[in-house]
Motif scaffolding. Sequence first.
Motif, PDB file in Angstrom:
ATOM      1  N   GLY A 270       3.450   5.342  -5.897  1.00  0.00           N
ATOM      2  CA  GLY A 270       3.822   4.069  -5.264  1.00  0.00           C
ATOM      3  C   GLY A 270       3.678   4.230  -3.763  1.00  0.00           C
ATOM      4  N   THR A 273       6.094   1.683  -0.374  1.00  0.00           N
ATOM      5  CA  THR A 273       6.956   0.751  -1.123  1.00  0.00           C
ATOM      6  C   THR A 273       8.020   0.130  -0.224  1.00  0.00           C
ATOM      7  N   GLU A 277      11.149  -2.265  -4.851  1.00  0.00           N
ATOM      8  CA  GLU A 277       9.971  -1.812  -5.605  1.00  0.00           C
ATOM      9  C   GLU A 277      10.177  -0.440  -6.235  1.00  0.00           C
ATOM     10  N   GLY A 359       2.336  -0.936  -2.299  1.00  0.00           N
ATOM     11  CA  GLY A 359       3.653  -1.446  -1.929  1.00  0.00           C
ATOM     12  C   GLY A 359       3.608  -2.778  -1.194  1.00  0.00           C
ATOM     13  N   MET A 362       5.000  -6.560  -4.595  1.00  0.00           N
ATOM     14  CA  MET A 362       5.839  -7.045  -5.689  1.00  0.00           C
ATOM     15  C   MET A 362       7.125  -7.681  -5.150  1.00  0.00           C
ATOM     16  N   SER A 363       7.860  -6.946  -4.292  1.00  0.00           N
ATOM     17  CA  SER A 363       9.118  -7.534  -3.809  1.00  0.00           C
ATOM     18  C   SER A 363       9.065  -7.852  -2.315  1.00  0.00           C
ATOM     19  N   ALA A 408       6.875  -7.971 -12.664  1.00  0.00           N
ATOM     20  CA  ALA A 408       7.192  -6.583 -13.034  1.00  0.00           C
ATOM     21  C   ALA A 408       6.823  -6.333 -14.498  1.00  0.00           C
TER      22      ALA A 408
END
Length: 464
Positions: A270, A273, A277, A359, A362-363, A408
Amino acid sequence: GDHRTAAGRVWEGASKSMSSIPQPLLKIGYNVLFTIGFALTWPYLTYLIWRRQPFWERLGERLGHYPPDLKEWLKDPRRPIWIHAVSVGEMLLARVLVRELRALRPNLRILLTTGTPTGRRMGEPLLDPQTRMVYAPTDFYYSMLRAFRRIRPTALILVENEIWPNMLWRAEKMGVKVFLVNSRLSRRNRRLFRIARSFVRPVLQLFDWIGVQSPEDMRRFAMAGFPEEHLHLMGSMKYDVAALASDHPGKGLEVRQAAGWDQGQVLFLGGSTHPGEEKILAELVRALRGKHPELRLMLVPRHVERTSSILAELRGTGLRVMRRSDLESQGGSDPEIVLVDTTGELRDLYPTADLVFIGKTMSGTGGQNFLEAARYGRAIVAGPHMENFMSLRREFEETKGIRVAGSAEELERVVGELLANREEREELGRRAKACFQEHLGAGRRCAEVLIGEIAKSERSSARD
């Protein structure tokens, strides 16, 4: 709809009346506003910079006062070109540009300016008898006047979107051509330029040559008010930055061996991030480990100071987590997760990963640059938020060199597929590498144009 149309007409009328503002008035207005703005933000700026490094150390450079050794260097009759790269990302691009300019003309004298201590550190490898570096002058009339008189550049090259009116006005007054390289314009910035078009447009006309990254950027620059005849499609130099030589080529393998992950484990990395995440990726690993016991996770958070809060978050997963800094002393124990709590290693860790998550997709929002993972032919997966890298995303999606998951749950399904099918995973990496290699060369193309233009400037100043 009527009130918006009416408002539009009022704004258009105001714009037309403002567009007739004489340039001297525009300059006075800007300098008054800049001085007031600077005075108001000065305490906060000083505090920010002081936290990282004593600001006063080189305050003179920011006002156009240079140390004696640089003054001596600038007295040479061979006038330098001036390249301004405000911080780390821009200085990496400048490193590519300097390398390509030097390949075409080894004796070219170059003065680099930057705005941050980290930018300065990133530029240090470039320094040699033909290359010097100082902090950029603040955009006060007096600072720019002093800087230009001292530097006497044959050309001014601004990396990415650096637009400082006093700098551009001074260049125009001294007959110095201004080049903007590797430029892109977000939708938001384009709107800002259009709103303030009457003030901004006369300044935008001062660029002699603008190298833009994509056809979409060409359109946005033209709509924002940049002179269309000066826009040139060059591609993105970020590919060339990602291809710069690695500082520690064998580092990734060493870290993998120190973790005891050299027995056929599959490494999911990852990269950069953001909050939230790490937990998503750890839960994903926990869910997939039943089917894929060989799966291991390496987390490289964007901000290393989050290490302790990430460790606290991961405790609830039931997976064994080890810090990167503890690997050498108690390594070889094959933990499920390694949390990288050191800085500057991500680039060296990519080559050893089997699968890479990008990274801030996603969030977070905006995404991160994934070209270094592509350079090494890694299988790349990402979340949906890649707003800052849309043209890159499009290029890679067209060649099927990246898998983008909308949630996710979908990310877990995509990663599961790639773990189950090694051939598909490796093919995804091969396609990413092919796409990466196909887009190299923007730095060389820019350098060729710049060398031609600099030679023209030198010939005309020799005639004068």
